[in-house]
Design an enzyme around this catalytic site. Structure first.
Site, PDB file in Angstrom:
ATOM      1  N   GLU A   1      10.075  -2.381   3.934  1.00 46.07           N
ATOM      2  CA  GLU A   1       9.305  -2.061   2.745  1.00 46.07           C
ATOM      3  C   GLU A   1      10.361  -2.060   1.671  1.00 46.07           C
ATOM      4  O   GLU A   1      10.401  -2.502   0.449  1.00 46.07           O
ATOM      5  CB  GLU A   1       8.212  -1.194   2.886  1.00 46.07           C
ATOM      6  CG  GLU A   1       7.212  -1.804   3.725  1.00 46.07           C
ATOM      7  CD  GLU A   1       6.281  -0.746   4.146  1.00 46.07           C
ATOM      8  OE1 GLU A   1       4.959  -1.111   4.671  1.00 46.07           O
ATOM      9  OE2 GLU A   1       6.469   0.480   3.857  1.00 46.07           O
TER      10      GLU A   1
ATOM     11  N   GLY B   1       0.891  -1.178   0.006  1.00 46.73           N
ATOM     12  CA  GLY B   1       0.016   0.070  -0.046  1.00 46.73           C
ATOM     13  C   GLY B   1       0.893   1.123  -0.098  1.00 46.73           C
ATOM     14  O   GLY B   1       2.017   1.186  -0.163  1.00 46.73           O
TER      15      GLY B   1
HETATM   16  C1  5RP Z   1       3.301   0.875   6.359  1.00 46.87           C
HETATM   17  C2  5RP Z   1       2.709   1.536   5.005  1.00 46.87           C
HETATM   18  C3  5RP Z   1       1.618   1.439   4.601  1.00 46.87           C
HETATM   19  O1  5RP Z   1       1.742   0.751   3.143  1.00 46.87           O
HETATM   20  C4  5RP Z   1       0.808   2.728   4.160  1.00 46.87           C
HETATM   21  O2  5RP Z   1       0.849   3.236   5.675  1.00 46.87           O
HETATM   22  C5  5RP Z   1      -0.500   2.669   3.830  1.00 46.87           C
HETATM   23  O3  5RP Z   1      -1.315   1.586   4.998  1.00 46.87           O
HETATM   24  P1  5RP Z   1      -2.597   1.310   4.993  1.00 46.87           P
HETATM   25  O4  5RP Z   1      -3.002   0.518   3.749  1.00 46.87           O
HETATM   26  O5  5RP Z   1      -3.264   0.886   6.226  1.00 46.87           O
HETATM   27  O6  5RP Z   1      -3.629   2.664   4.477  1.00 46.87           O
HETATM   28  O7  5RP Z   1       3.938   2.158   4.302  1.00 46.87           O
HETATM   29  O8  5RP Z   1       4.635   1.290   6.660  1.00 46.87           O
END
Ligand code: 5RP
Length: 220
Positions: free
Chosen positions: A103, A82
């Site tokens: 990530e 995401g």
């Molecule tokens: C985690 C991230 C996530 O991809 C980002 O925060 C999006 O999160 P969500 O899908 O809960 O909206 O970078 O470190």
């Protein structure tokens, strides 16, 4: 449709990028949780997943998805994750879930970054979402002062220790007009572990959940 339903929609749509028998890179967050659930429910058998966080590892193991160590894997066809923001060139802000360093490591193994996001994440210019920066604890105040010199405000995310035993600064007041230059610059600052701008490791594709269904944005 609610934001949660849009996340379910794109989590399901990401299955079309997963080949049976392959190793898949898996990100972190509530949207990725939907992907993990869809993968487990689909019955599609993969050789394993390389995970970007303890959170995703636990969820996958709990659902019977094998998790491999990143050190065992030389490359991945696809990484699915995401974003907190994504622009029209596939540059992203990530790290809202504090998993940005792992990530970026897993994304860097992959040929293709498939971003899954609801339409609220699509922006013209990155920076409205507070930029997460993972830092070595002793450097946090020094790095915060550097952001202040740029006219931004950096605050320590209270109570958060990352999977790498580091801290997170959330930086408000930035307009990141040149994500590649910004990422390269901030990554050089002593004590910065990872800046949450993903420009070098930008998305190749974004599956965007909208009221009209999933829109596929391609960036290269
Ligand atoms: C985690 C991230 C996530 O991809 C980002 O925060 C999006 O999160 P969500 O899908 O809960 O909206 O970078 O470190």
């Amino acid at each position: 449709m609610t934001q949660d339903e849009l996340k379910t929609l794109v989590g399901q749509a990401a299955l079309s990028y997963v080949e049976a028998g392959s190793i898949v890179g898996v990100g972190t967050g509530s949207t990725v949780d939907k992907f993990i659930d869809a993968l487990a429910a689909s019955g599609l058998k993969i050789a394993g997943a390389v995970s970007s966080s303890l959170r995703s590892t636990e969820r996958m193991k709990g659902l019977g998805i094998p998790v491999l160590d990143a050190a065992e894997v030389k490359s991945l066809r696809v990484y699915i994750d995401g974003a907190d923001e994504i622009d029209h060139a596939g540059h992203m802000i990530k790290g809202g879930g504090a998993a940005l360093t792992r990530e970026k490591i897993v994304a860097d193994l992959a040929e293709q970054f498939v971003c899954i996001a609801d339409e609220s994440k699509l922006v013209k210019v990155l920076g409205q979402f507070p930029l997460p920066v993972e830092v070595i604890p002793m450097a946090a105040a020094q790095i915060a002062r550097r952001f202040e010199a740029l006219g931004a405000q950096a605050t320590l995310r209270a109570g958060v220790v990352t999977d790498n035993s580091c801290h997170i600064l959330d930086v408000r007041g930035l307009q990141i007009a040149d994500p590649q230059a910004f990422e390269a610059d901030v990554n050089q600052w002593p004590g910065v572990v990872t800046v949450g701008v993903f420009a070098r490791n930008r998305a190749s594709v974004c599956l965007l959940g909208t009221a009209e269904g999933v829109k596929t944005l391609k960036f290269d």
